[in-house]
Design a protein around this motif. Structure first.
Motif, PDB file in Angstrom:
ATOM      1  N   ARG A 110       0.935  -1.133   0.029  1.00 58.13           N
ATOM      2  CA  ARG A 110       0.019  -0.220   0.018  1.00 58.13           C
ATOM      3  C   ARG A 110       0.847   1.369   0.097  1.00 58.13           C
ATOM      4  O   ARG A 110       1.760   1.363   0.827  1.00 58.13           O
ATOM      5  N   PHE A 111       0.508   2.168  -1.010  1.00 62.04           N
ATOM      6  CA  PHE A 111       1.469   3.610  -0.872  1.00 62.04           C
ATOM      7  C   PHE A 111       0.263   4.566  -0.879  1.00 62.04           C
ATOM      8  O   PHE A 111      -0.799   4.469  -1.669  1.00 62.04           O
ATOM      9  N   PRO A 112       0.513   5.698  -0.334  1.00 56.00           N
ATOM     10  CA  PRO A 112      -0.554   6.740  -0.622  1.00 56.00           C
ATOM     11  C   PRO A 112      -0.708   7.369  -1.885  1.00 56.00           C
ATOM     12  O   PRO A 112       0.240   7.626  -2.613  1.00 56.00           O
ATOM     13  N   LEU A 113      -1.799   7.522  -2.231  1.00 59.83           N
ATOM     14  CA  LEU A 113      -2.043   8.271  -3.470  1.00 59.83           C
ATOM     15  C   LEU A 113      -1.952   9.823  -3.315  1.00 59.83           C
ATOM     16  O   LEU A 113      -2.778  10.300  -2.239  1.00 59.83           O
ATOM     17  N   ASP A 114      -1.673  10.416  -4.175  1.00 54.54           N
ATOM     18  CA  ASP A 114      -1.594  11.978  -4.088  1.00 54.54           C
ATOM     19  C   ASP A 114      -2.805  12.276  -5.105  1.00 54.54           C
ATOM     20  O   ASP A 114      -3.700  11.721  -5.256  1.00 54.54           O
ATOM     21  N   ASP A 115      -2.814  13.887  -4.982  1.00 57.45           N
ATOM     22  CA  ASP A 115      -3.990  14.442  -5.209  1.00 57.45           C
ATOM     23  C   ASP A 115      -4.442  14.177  -6.591  1.00 57.45           C
ATOM     24  O   ASP A 115      -5.591  14.194  -7.165  1.00 57.45           O
ATOM     25  N   HIS A 117      -3.831  11.436  -8.427  1.00 59.26           N
ATOM     26  CA  HIS A 117      -4.609  10.166  -8.452  1.00 59.26           C
ATOM     27  C   HIS A 117      -5.846   9.919  -8.067  1.00 59.26           C
ATOM     28  O   HIS A 117      -6.838   9.605  -8.483  1.00 59.26           O
ATOM     29  N   GLN A 118      -6.060  10.849  -6.953  1.00 60.70           N
ATOM     30  CA  GLN A 118      -7.442  10.953  -6.092  1.00 60.70           C
ATOM     31  C   GLN A 118      -8.364  11.931  -6.974  1.00 60.70           C
ATOM     32  O   GLN A 118      -9.461  11.280  -7.156  1.00 60.70           O
ATOM     33  N   ARG A 119      -7.898  12.788  -7.927  1.00 59.81           N
ATOM     34  CA  ARG A 119      -8.772  13.417  -8.743  1.00 59.81           C
ATOM     35  C   ARG A 119      -9.359  12.703  -9.707  1.00 59.81           C
ATOM     36  O   ARG A 119     -10.806  12.781 -10.293  1.00 59.81           O
ATOM     37  N   VAL A 120      -8.439  11.786 -10.270  1.00 61.61           N
ATOM     38  CA  VAL A 120      -8.873  11.316 -11.692  1.00 61.61           C
ATOM     39  C   VAL A 120      -9.684   9.981 -11.284  1.00 61.61           C
ATOM     40  O   VAL A 120     -10.824   9.609 -11.808  1.00 61.61           O
ATOM     41  N   LEU A 121      -9.424   9.237  -9.939  1.00 59.86           N
ATOM     42  CA  LEU A 121     -10.478   8.641  -9.332  1.00 59.86           C
ATOM     43  C   LEU A 121     -11.732   8.963  -9.323  1.00 59.86           C
ATOM     44  O   LEU A 121     -12.960   8.297  -9.169  1.00 59.86           O
ATOM     45  N   GLU A 123     -13.181  11.807 -10.690  1.00 52.94           N
ATOM     46  CA  GLU A 123     -13.881  12.419 -11.859  1.00 52.94           C
ATOM     47  C   GLU A 123     -13.709  11.594 -13.129  1.00 52.94           C
ATOM     48  O   GLU A 123     -14.275  11.894 -14.065  1.00 52.94           O
ATOM     49  N   GLY A 124     -12.751  10.539 -13.065  1.00 57.32           N
ATOM     50  CA  GLY A 124     -12.583   9.823 -14.378  1.00 57.32           C
ATOM     51  C   GLY A 124     -11.606  10.749 -15.272  1.00 57.32           C
ATOM     52  O   GLY A 124     -11.021  11.624 -15.028  1.00 57.32           O
ATOM     53  N   GLY A 125     -11.455   9.985 -16.297  1.00 51.92           N
ATOM     54  CA  GLY A 125     -10.412  10.549 -17.369  1.00 51.92           C
ATOM     55  C   GLY A 125      -9.031  10.096 -17.289  1.00 51.92           C
ATOM     56  O   GLY A 125      -8.926   9.090 -16.603  1.00 51.92           O
ATOM     57  N   THR A 126      -7.814  10.845 -17.792  1.00 53.47           N
ATOM     58  CA  THR A 126      -6.590  10.399 -17.616  1.00 53.47           C
ATOM     59  C   THR A 126      -5.787  11.454 -17.240  1.00 53.47           C
ATOM     60  O   THR A 126      -5.998  12.915 -17.537  1.00 53.47           O
ATOM     61  N   GLY A 127      -4.915  11.239 -16.154  1.00 56.01           N
ATOM     62  CA  GLY A 127      -3.727  12.368 -15.852  1.00 56.01           C
ATOM     63  C   GLY A 127      -2.579  11.765 -16.119  1.00 56.01           C
ATOM     64  O   GLY A 127      -2.358  10.760 -16.493  1.00 56.01           O
ATOM     65  N   HIS A 128      -1.566  12.744 -15.839  1.00 55.06           N
ATOM     66  CA  HIS A 128      -0.027  12.447 -15.865  1.00 55.06           C
ATOM     67  C   HIS A 128       0.780  13.458 -14.890  1.00 55.06           C
ATOM     68  O   HIS A 128       0.414  14.476 -14.579  1.00 55.06           O
ATOM     69  N   GLN A 129       1.803  12.897 -14.392  1.00 51.63           N
ATOM     70  CA  GLN A 129       2.895  13.465 -13.877  1.00 51.63           C
ATOM     71  C   GLN A 129       4.343  13.112 -14.024  1.00 51.63           C
ATOM     72  O   GLN A 129       4.463  11.640 -14.325  1.00 51.63           O
ATOM     73  N   LEU A 130       5.205  13.891 -13.485  1.00 49.78           N
ATOM     74  CA  LEU A 130       6.691  13.431 -13.768  1.00 49.78           C
ATOM     75  C   LEU A 130       6.760  12.238 -12.665  1.00 49.78           C
ATOM     76  O   LEU A 130       6.378  12.713 -11.434  1.00 49.78           O
ATOM     77  N   SER A 131       7.553  11.280 -12.734  1.00 54.50           N
ATOM     78  CA  SER A 131       7.544  10.334 -11.473  1.00 54.50           C
ATOM     79  C   SER A 131       8.799  10.666 -10.946  1.00 54.50           C
ATOM     80  O   SER A 131       9.870  11.077 -11.353  1.00 54.50           O
ATOM     81  N   ASP A 132       8.588  10.485  -9.321  1.00 51.30           N
ATOM     82  CA  ASP A 132       9.852  10.761  -8.670  1.00 51.30           C
ATOM     83  C   ASP A 132      10.597   9.895  -8.451  1.00 51.30           C
ATOM     84  O   ASP A 132      10.030   8.699  -7.878  1.00 51.30           O
ATOM     85  N   PRO A 133      11.976   9.547  -8.912  1.00 53.10           N
ATOM     86  CA  PRO A 133      12.611   8.374  -8.696  1.00 53.10           C
ATOM     87  C   PRO A 133      12.733   8.024  -7.137  1.00 53.10           C
ATOM     88  O   PRO A 133      13.205   6.662  -6.926  1.00 53.10           O
ATOM     89  N   ASP A 134      12.825   8.834  -6.388  1.00 52.70           N
ATOM     90  CA  ASP A 134      12.933   8.577  -5.088  1.00 52.70           C
ATOM     91  C   ASP A 134      11.639   8.244  -4.116  1.00 52.70           C
ATOM     92  O   ASP A 134      11.492   8.314  -3.124  1.00 52.70           O
ATOM     93  N   PHE A 157      -1.956   7.914 -15.897  1.00 52.47           N
ATOM     94  CA  PHE A 157      -2.928   7.073 -15.136  1.00 52.47           C
ATOM     95  C   PHE A 157      -4.374   7.277 -15.505  1.00 52.47           C
ATOM     96  O   PHE A 157      -4.840   8.491 -15.774  1.00 52.47           O
ATOM     97  N   THR A 158      -5.268   6.156 -15.622  1.00 55.20           N
ATOM     98  CA  THR A 158      -6.424   6.229 -16.001  1.00 55.20           C
ATOM     99  C   THR A 158      -7.561   5.504 -15.214  1.00 55.20           C
ATOM    100  O   THR A 158      -7.301   4.232 -14.768  1.00 55.20           O
ATOM    101  N   ARG A 159      -8.653   5.975 -14.904  1.00 55.97           N
ATOM    102  CA  ARG A 159      -9.495   5.303 -14.332  1.00 55.97           C
ATOM    103  C   ARG A 159     -10.501   4.249 -14.771  1.00 55.97           C
ATOM    104  O   ARG A 159     -10.809   4.296 -16.191  1.00 55.97           O
ATOM    105  N   ILE A 160     -10.433   3.165 -14.123  1.00 51.21           N
ATOM    106  CA  ILE A 160     -11.015   1.783 -14.818  1.00 51.21           C
ATOM    107  C   ILE A 160     -11.944   1.424 -13.769  1.00 51.21           C
ATOM    108  O   ILE A 160     -12.146   1.701 -12.617  1.00 51.21           O
ATOM    109  N   THR A 161     -12.922   0.297 -14.296  1.00 51.55           N
ATOM    110  CA  THR A 161     -13.879  -0.302 -13.132  1.00 51.55           C
ATOM    111  C   THR A 161     -13.808  -1.569 -13.174  1.00 51.55           C
ATOM    112  O   THR A 161     -13.409  -2.329 -14.287  1.00 51.55           O
TER     113      THR A 161
END
Length: 433
Positions: A110-115, A117-121, A123-134, A157-161
């Motif tokens: 389990r890892f915390p989801l950031d804002d 990810h929570q928004r796409v969950l 509202e739907g749709g697709t989001g993106h962000q640069l991944s933090d290597p650390d 990331f894209t919402r699915i069901t």
């Protein structure tokens, strides 16, 4: 009028600067558009994988963490997900638990989801962000796949069901940043001909028009300057003719008549009353003669050159005494001035002095001319009632308005400073030649 010494060179310079500016702007816009398109392609790919490949394969067993369901999903679907630029895939539930990842050690963690990810969950749709290597999940993924150096990635990331009960999940693909940059460069290459060819084509189309306009403007400016010089020459010639006619005609006749009347008044056989009347007539004739000579000097001084400028300015301020104004003239350092510049100084001084005597109600008036070998500076200063320079000008101020254009066309400057109750200063500066 001051014209460009080399309008062709300026035209070429402006054209080159315009090309460089347009190239820089279009290159930046094209690069930005290519980057957005490369990222949009990755988002479209991720959405297709999420809804057409991963979504239909997610069942209750995968959501509940059933090992068999996870193994079947991995064998049947993983190869269809790791396509193109996709480096890693992860399926999350709303609590941040990883239901599936091709890095098996992450499943169930389990890892915390950031804002984002929570928004796409929500509202739907697709989001993106640069991944933090650390980030914790990325460190765990490197450990799980036994890869060493961190690689910069883009998380999409894209919402699915879930296929069974419609539970909201996130399908996330990790795309190597260098792969997206390579795609961006490929897209940018298709814009390059527009970036370079567009401005060049535009310049080729516009250049003849601009060249023609420049030529017409140059010719018009030369013609305007020629007409202005012709008008000034004609005005000077007419002034000289009128002054000469006054001197050779009316002035000489009045001078002779005044001399004859004065001589007649001294005849011994005249009565006292006759002598008094003749003396009065002779005085009136001499006063008229003085006024005509002043008018003659004002129309055009007989010696309007460097050596005659002080005397010409003294003649200008001569009427000040009868108006009760204490006036003075000072001329220094004008030996290098051309006759044309001396004439310009005199014209400006003439208009300024005339306005001061007519309207300023001044008690003092000072006319100063200074030269330093390169520039001539004229100042006409009075201590009169002044005026508001911002107020609309009446028709009587047309002389100064015309002089502003004349001085500007000669490459100089003319400024009028005044305030109500604070006098007026007329200042002109122009080259000596």
């Amino acid at each position: 009028m001051r014209l460009l010494r080399n309008p062709v060179a300026q035209f070429v310079g402006v054209g080159l600067l315009t090309i460089v500016a347009v190239l820089l702007l279009t290159s930046r816009l094209a690069a930005s558009a290519a980057e957005e398109e490369a990222l949009a392609e990755a988002q479209r790919l991720n959405a297709v994988l999420a809804r057409s490949v991963a979504g239909p394969g997610v069942g209750r067993g995968l959501v509940d963490g059933d090992a068999g369901a996870i193994d079947r999903f991995d064998r049947r679907i993983k190869a269809r997900l790791l396509v193109g630029d996709v480096d890693r895939v992860t399926i999350w539930d709303a609590d941040g638990r990883i239901l599936y990842s091709n890095a098996f050690r992450l499943i169930g963690v389990r890892f915390p989801l950031d804002d984002g990810h929570q928004r796409v969950l929500a509202e739907g749709g697709t989001g993106h962000q640069l991944s933090d290597p650390d980030a914790p999940e990325n460190r765990a993924a490197r450990a799980a796949t036994e890869t060493g150096e961190p690689v910069q990635q883009v998380r999409i990331f894209t919402r699915i069901t879930a296929d069974t009960d419609g539970e909201r999940l996130l399908f996330e693909g990790y795309y190597t940043f260098s792969d997206i940059e390579t795609r961006r460069e490929h897209i940018y290459q298709s814009f390059r001909w527009i970036t370079v060819g567009g401005p060049l084509l535009l310049l080729l189309l516009v250049t003849p028009m601009l060249w023609g306009l420049t030529r017409r403007l140059t010719v018009s400016a030369h013609e305007r300057a020629r007409l202005l010089r012709s008008a000034l020459d004609a005005s000077d010639a007419e002034r000289r003719r009128i002054a000469r006619d006054l001197h050779d005609g009316v002035v000489q006749d009045l001078a002779g008549t005044a001399y004859s009347v004065s001589a007649l008044a001294r005849e011994s056989q005249l009565t006292h009353r006759q002598r008094s009347r003749l003396t009065s007539v002779a005085g009136a004739l001499r006063a008229s003669l003085t006024s005509l000579r002043s008018l003659q000097a004002e129309i055009h001084p007989p010696d309007l050159n460097v050596s005659g400028l002080p005397a010409a300015l003294e003649d200008l301020i001569a009427p000040a005494e009868s108006a009760g104004v204490q006036a003075s003239v000072s001329v220094v350092g004008v030996d290098e001035a051309s006759d044309a510049r001396v004439a310009l100084v005199w014209r400006v001084a003439q208009e300024a002095v005339r306005n001061a005597l007519r309207h300023a109600q001044a008690s003092t008036l000072a006319v100063t001319v200074r030269g330093d070998g390169r520039r001539l500076r004229l100042e006409v200063v009075d201590d009169g009632v002044g005026f508001d320079p911002t107020a609309p000008r009446d028709s009587e101020s047309f002389g100064l308005r015309g002089l502003e254009s004349l001085v500007k066309d000669s490459g100089g400057t003319l400024a009028v400073r005044s305030a109500e109750g604070d006098g007026t200063t007329v200042r002109m500066e122009v080259s000596v030649t």
